[in-house]
Each structure stands twice: as structure tokens, then as C-alpha cells.
Scaffold this motif. Structure first.
Motif, mmCIF file in Angstrom:
data_model
loop_
_atom_site.group_PDB
_atom_site.id
_atom_site.type_symbol
_atom_site.label_atom_id
_atom_site.label_comp_id
_atom_site.label_asym_id
_atom_site.label_seq_id
_atom_site.Cartn_x
_atom_site.Cartn_y
_atom_site.Cartn_z
ATOM 1 N N LEU A 1 -4.725 7.670 5.716
ATOM 2 C CA LEU A 1 -5.228 6.309 5.553
ATOM 3 C C LEU A 1 -5.387 5.685 6.928
ATOM 4 C CD1 LEU A 1 -5.863 4.011 3.438
ATOM 5 C CD2 LEU A 1 -3.557 3.193 3.933
ATOM 6 N N GLU A 2 -6.513 5.051 7.142
ATOM 7 C CA GLU A 2 -6.817 4.391 8.407
ATOM 8 C C GLU A 2 -6.850 2.883 8.202
ATOM 9 O OE1 GLU A 2 -10.467 4.052 11.679
ATOM 10 O OE2 GLU A 2 -10.585 5.442 9.991
ATOM 11 N N VAL A 3 -6.128 2.158 9.061
ATOM 12 C CA VAL A 3 -6.161 0.700 9.055
ATOM 13 C C VAL A 3 -7.248 0.286 10.044
ATOM 14 C CG1 VAL A 3 -4.827 -1.418 9.339
ATOM 15 C CG2 VAL A 3 -3.697 0.663 8.530
ATOM 16 N N PHE B 1 -11.355 -2.194 0.654
ATOM 17 C CA PHE B 1 -10.864 -0.816 0.641
ATOM 18 C C PHE B 1 -12.080 0.107 0.617
ATOM 19 C CE2 PHE B 1 -8.894 3.049 -0.737
ATOM 20 C CZ PHE B 1 -7.578 2.965 -0.309
ATOM 21 N N ILE C 1 0.865 -1.183 0.000
ATOM 22 C CA ILE C 1 0.000 0.000 0.000
ATOM 23 C C ILE C 1 0.895 1.224 0.000
ATOM 24 C CG2 ILE C 1 -1.798 1.292 1.189
ATOM 25 C CD1 ILE C 1 -1.355 -2.351 2.049
ATOM 26 N N LEU D 1 -9.033 -1.327 4.881
ATOM 27 C CA LEU D 1 -8.393 -0.018 4.846
ATOM 28 C C LEU D 1 -9.436 1.030 4.487
ATOM 29 C CD1 LEU D 1 -5.203 -0.984 2.797
ATOM 30 C CD2 LEU D 1 -5.475 -0.992 5.273
ATOM 31 N N ARG D 2 -9.277 2.221 5.042
ATOM 32 C CA ARG D 2 -10.182 3.335 4.748
ATOM 33 C C ARG D 2 -9.358 4.570 4.414
ATOM 34 N NH1 ARG D 2 -15.377 5.344 5.580
ATOM 35 N NH2 ARG D 2 -15.457 7.586 5.936
#
Length: 635
Positions: free
Chosen positions: A88-90, A122, A80, A100-101
Motif C-alpha cells: 500500500l502506498e500513501v 482510494f 486502514i 491511498l493506492r
């Protein structure tokens, strides 16, 4: 209720409580591989920045890149990459899920392992992306308001958004804008070229022959070391460029990360897989890493070391002082790893190192397993383990060979002080649908507010707005004699133009037009002195009603004249007119020290008093004209 049912329920409750208490930590953890520019990472509510290479990535982590920066992290063979100005948020990263967001910015994803397809997801505020086959794609979110753009460069991607689901093949572009969805040809830029160069490094790696694809960090082993065959341990890997006297777990730092505790972060660019999987051994006088035979999915560990020392073990340090120390050494295949965090028995069995064959090789070295020797011991003073979450180990103490035999073994590493530990979140995580839709309404309202502010122009507050209102009054209102008008209201805090303000302005214009009508006479000689007083309910004012006057008849004589003059000189009779409904004055504002009286209810009585002298003058003129007519009649 029978006794068997009660026993069954009690057993089920016991199993449920035990499973919750023995919840295993994630066995799959990611790794930060590249940081260019300013990159920050949110870990358990605190930001980590600086050198983030080899930092573990797990659930509820945020990676944020500044403008012009770039970053990369990997989970097994999945890569990634993040462009500048990206967050990016896991959301989930464990044995079964990788969610992932992308809150805003640009991210590129490359998935190589087919086993990852059912686990990968995603999310963006407008769309949900999954893969039907291994491939690569790029996502841009919030570069334009309420818009997500997906460019597919390899494989097929399924895009769900705007109430529609479609499959985009390689070379296609999908744009989700609000409630609409569009398709076009994919586009590339400099960021995509950087991603392509990173992908070419992964082609034809030798390490993929000896380690599974889901072992995070294996991609850098070929560039910094060699693979050799050993009769005792099988295939081993040794680093090429290390200083003399180097030993594993000696150049890096200890970091406290929940739920594992003390976690090793190495400074070497290849220093991830050899420190979280497998074991270290000494072969021909050099340290080598042996991955062993992985059964199932590789299990990640914070540090595969054994702990020694305590208050009964004193070590002389380079500074000239000696005292209690805490040390550690890399585990060999003969050593059993005992995690300091709570795990189940099945999870602990997965942590056991396995030989490449079924040969019971360790029985041939029975004497060596019990001689008490510990290779590669490094120690630090005991008091350094309670000072903070980060403990650098750049110049660790190397324990002399005569001290590495029969050192006191610690059953568990030091524990961070409770005052420094981060509180654990107790609330359950939201569902997938809630996470997918949690920001849609907020972003919609925010975009509408931006549009309204853009239409209204700059937001003026305080003196700026007051000055603008003054200029508008000077331009629109002609100069007139001083009038009794309602004092202007004080500007409100956090000014926002609303429909009520439009109505107030319309009422103000109508009031000024009524005051300029010819029927209303404004006093100009002596303006009244206004005194601040608390607002009161306006009382009905008595109105003076004049009796009708009769003009003198011709030939009436002096009697008629005297009667008419007497009626005119008599004081007028006061009659109460029908009371008007009282007008309620608004309550005084707290920010004003003294509320101003409402002037509108007092305008009619004041104008009535102003008109009284002029009416008396008219009566005198009519009286003089009547006397002149009577004098002419007498003649």
C-alpha cells in the motif's frame, strides 16, 4: 508600464517566493498501530522494519506485508488494515487530502468521521473508490490478473472503473476486470473477522469526549490509563502501569524523519498522542498528559520537548565517564514550543497550547514560570547525535534535581550530518489522473506476455534449446548420406519465439525437401573440405553450354563418321549464361569468432561438376553405338 503596475508585480513575486520558502509541513500524520509478522515500511527511499509501532506515517510512504503478516495504521479515526502479501502506498497525507493506492494485495478501510469523506480517495490499477457516507469496505487487487474487487460492508461506496461509475450499497460486491465491471453479493473471510474485532474496540471510547476525532492515537488511551479532573489544567490523563521514576520521552528512540528532523517514537503501546499533541504536567507527584482545548484541527508535532545542554554542560553518566551532553525535557503548558523546522507564523500559532476555558490561569503562577526549573530532563552524550538516524533511549541519564535548575537552554536540537540526510525529491508530484493511469498499459502488456509464455511452454535457453532442436531433427529427418547443408545457427540470448522463427523453420523444411528430390545428385565419395573465410559476394559462374550433336545419317560413309567424331572431340565452347542476382549473405555475428560461409550459392556449381563425368560416359556409350551401326552398314 506604469510604476504602480511594476510595484504590484514585484510585491506579488515577493509574496510567491515567501510562500514557497515558508511552506508548512503536514499538520496531519498517521500512526502504525499493529504489526503482526514481517512488515516493512519505505521511508524516504529506505526500508524500515522490526518494531514499527507508533511510527509516523506520511506522504510517499509504502507499507508492505509478507505472506501471513498483517498491519494496521490510523489517520485520526480512520483505520486502514492490510492482509498478508500486500503493498500500500500513501500518496498524499496532509491537511486536505488522504489518497491511498493499493498496488497489490488486500486492504480494509473504516471511515468514521464525516469530515473525511471529501478528503478521502482510494486508488487501484483498475479502479477509484470514494465514499458518500461513513462506512467500511475491503479491496482486493491483482489477486487475479488485471482485476479489482470491492466488498462494501457498511455505508455507500462509489466505484469508478472500466469506463463506468456506479454506487455500491452495503452488502454489495463490485468486480472490475479489464474493461468489464460486475456486481454481486459481498463475501467475508478470516481477514474480515479480524477487522471486525479491531472495529469493536473503538466502540464507546471515553477518550472521544476529551479529544477531537482527528487526533491520531487517542484510541489506546482508555485501555492503558484514566481520565481525571484537575482544578488547574482541566481534564488530564495519566498512565496506569509505569515504572518508578518514569518520565515522558525516556523509553523509546529518536528517529530523523524529513521534513521535521528528530522525531520521537515511543515504545509504549499508547505512546503516540501524548507525545505529539498537548503537554505534560506533574499532578500530585505523577506525570499527567493534558490535551488542552483544540482550536480547529489538531496539529501534529515531532516531539513537544525543550532542548538543553551543549559543550558548556557536563554530565556524569552511569558508565563512570562524564562529558558534554545534550538533554531534553517535556514541555509544560507554560512553555512555548519552538519548532526546529521552518513554519509560517500562522502554523506556529496553531501549535500553542490552549486552556479549556478563557480564564487566564497562568498569571497565578508567575513566580513558578520563571524559577528555571526543568522537570523530567533526560540526557545523552553529545557524540551520539551524529552517528546515525536512530538513537535508542532505553537507559537515558536522569539529571539530578540540583542540576535541573538553570541548565543551559539550546535554541535548536542537534542537526544530523549532511552526509546522513536523505536527499529531497525536487520533481513535482504527478497529477491524480497520471497516478491513476500510470500502470495500466504496463500491466496489460505484462499480462499478455504471461499468456504467450504459458502457451509456448517452458522457455529454453542455451544448451537446453540446442538439445531440443537436435532431438526434433533426429525424429523428423531420415538418415541420408552426408549432405552439404547450411550449418545450424547458434542459439540466441534471451530466446523468445517470434514470427520470424516460424518463417525460418518453414524455409529450412523447404530446403531439405528440395535436396531430397531425385533431380539433385549428392556426392558421397569425397566430401569437400570447407574452410572458414569471410563472406564475399558470389560471382556469376560460367555455365558450359554444349553444342547440339547430330546423329550419323545412314549411308554417310567414313567422311561423315570422321566429321561427327571431330565435332565430338572438339572442346566445348564456353558461353556466359545470364547472371543471376547475387544473394547477400548475412553479416557475421559479433559473438562468433569466424563467420561461416553461406553454402547455398555454391551448390549449383558443385552439382554441375558432379554431373560432368556422367555426361561424358553417356557420350562414349552413344559413340560406341554409332560405330556399331556403321560397321553393320559396311557389311
Amino acid at each position: 508600464m506604469s510604476r504602480k503596475i511594476v510595484q504590484f508585480l514585484m510585491l506579488a513575486a515577493l509574496v510567491a517566493v515567501t510562500s514557497v520558502a515558508m511552506a508548512d509541513p503536514p499538520a496531519r500524520v498517521g500512526r502504525v498501530t499493529v504489526t503482526e509478522g514481517r512488515v516493512t515500511m519505505l521511508v524516504n527511499g529506505e526500508e524500515e522494519s522490526g518494531n514499527l509501532m507508533n511510527w509516523p506515517v506520511t506522504s510517499e510512504n509504502h507499507l508492505t506485508t509478507a505472506s501471513g503478516a498483517r498491519a494496521e495504521f490510523r489517520v485520526g479515526s480512520t483505520a486502514i488494515r492490510l492482509d498478508g502479501d500486500t503493498d500500500l502506498e500513501v500518496q498524499e497525507l496532509d491537511d486536505e487530502r488522504l489518497v491511498l493506492r493499493l498496488n497489490y494485495g488486500t486492504a480494509a478501510v473504516r471511515v468514521r468521521d464525516p469530515a473525511m469523506l471529501n478528503e478521502f480517495e482510494f486508488l487501484t490499477p483498475q479502479a477509484r473508490i470514494t465514499l458518500t457516507e461513513p462506512g467500511s469496505f475491503r479491496v482486493d487487487t491483482e489477486r487475479a490478473p488485471d482485476t479489482t474487487v470491492v466488498n462494501v460492508f457498511a455505508g455507500n461506496a462509489r466505484v469508478e472503473g472500466a469506463g463506468t461509475m456506479l454506487t455500491a450499497r452495503s452488502g454489495k460486491r463490485v468486480e472490475v476486470r479489464g474493461d468489464d465491471i460486475f456486481t454481486a453479493l459481498a463475501r467475508r473471510d478470516d481477514f474480515d473477522n479480524w477487522v471486525a474485532n479491531r472495529d469493536r474496540r473503538d466502540e464507546g471510547m471515553v477518550a472521544s469526549r476529551y479529544v477531537p476525532a482527528d487526533m491520531t492515537g487517542y484510541e489506546d488511551l482508555d485501555n492503558y490509563g484514566n481520565w481525571v479532573e484537575d482544578r488547574e489544567y482541566g481534564t488530564v490523563w495519566f498512565p496506569r502501569a509505569v515504572p518508578v521514576g518514569w518520565a515522558p520521552y525516556r523509553d523509546g528512540r529518536w528517529v530523523w524523519i524529513s521534513p521535521w528532523g528528530w522525531t520521537w517514537v515511543d515504545n509504549s503501546p499508547w505512546g503516540y498522542a501524548p507525545f505529539h499533541y498537548g503537554r505534560w504536567v506533574v499532578v500530585s507527584g505523577r506525570w499527567c498528559w493534558t490535551p488542552g482545548r483544540v482550536i480547529g484541527r489538531a496539529v501534529w508535532s515531532p516531539a513537544l520537548v525543550g532542548w538543553v545542554g551543549g559543550n558548556n554542560w557536563s554530565v556524569s553518566f552511569g558508565s563512570g565517564r562524564s562529558g558534554p551532553a545534550v538533554g531534553w525535557y517535556p514541555l509544560s503548558p507554560r512553555d512555548r514550543y519552538v519548532p526546529a523546522y521552518r513554519v509560517s507564523s500562522d502554523f506556529e500559532r496553531r501549535l500553542v497550547w490552549n486552556h479549556r476555558t478563557n480564564e487566564r490561569w497562568h498569571e497565578r503562577y508567575h513566580d513558578r514560570d520563571h524559577d528555571g526549573r526543568r522537570d523530567g530532563v533526560t540526557a545523552l552524550p553529545s557524540d551520539q547525535w551524529g552517528r546515525g538516524r536512530h538513537i535508542p533511549v532505553n537507559n537515558g541519564v536522569r539529571v539530578t534535581p540540583q542540576d535541573v535548575r538553570n541548565v543551559p537552554i539550546m535554541t535548536a536540537p542537534p542537526v544530523l550530518a549532511s552526509s546522513l540526510q536523505r536527499p529531497q525529491r525536487q520533481e513535482p508530484p504527478p497529477s491524480r489522473e497520471d497516478r491513476f493511469n500510470r500502470d495500466r498499459d504496463d500491466r496489460f502488456n505484462r499480462d499478455r506476455n504471461w499468456e504467450r509464455r504459458a502457451e509456448r511452454g517452458p522457455d529454453l535457453r542455451g544448451p537446453e534449446r540446442q538439445e531440443q532442436q537436435r532431438q526434433q531433427l533426429l525424429q523428423t529427418q531420415p538418415q541420408q548420406p552426408q549432405q552439404l547443408t547450411t550449418p545450424p545457427q547458434q542459439p540466441r540470448q534471451n530466446w523468445t519465439r517470434t514470427d520470424n522463427d516460424e518463417r525460418d523453420n518453414w524455409r529450412g523444411r523447404n530446403m531439405r525437401e528440395e535436396q531430397r528430390r531425385p533431380g539433385i545428385i549428392t556426392a558421397t565419395q569425397q566430401p569437400p573440405q570447407l574452410q572458414a573465410a569471410p563472406p564475399q559476394m558470389p560471382q556469376p559462374q560460367p555455365q558450359r553450354v554444349e553444342q547440339p550433336r547430330h546423329e550419323p545419317r545412314f549411308g554417310g560413309g567414313d567422311r561423315d563418321a570422321r566429321e561427327d567424331r571431330g565435332r565430338r572431340d572438339a572442346p566445348p565452347q564456353m558461353q556466359m549464361a545470364p547472371a543471376r542476382p547475387p544473394q547477400m549473405s548475412p553479416p557475421p555475428q559479433q559473438a562468433q569468432p569466424q563467420p561461416q560461409p553461406q553454402m547455398q550459392p555454391q551448390m549449383q556449381p558443385q552439382q554441375h561438376h558432379q554431373q560432368q563425368p556422367q555426361q561424358q560416359q553417356r557420350r562414349e556409350v552413344r559413340e560406341r553405338r554409332g560405330e556399331d551401326r556403321r560397321e553393320e552398314e559396311r557389311r
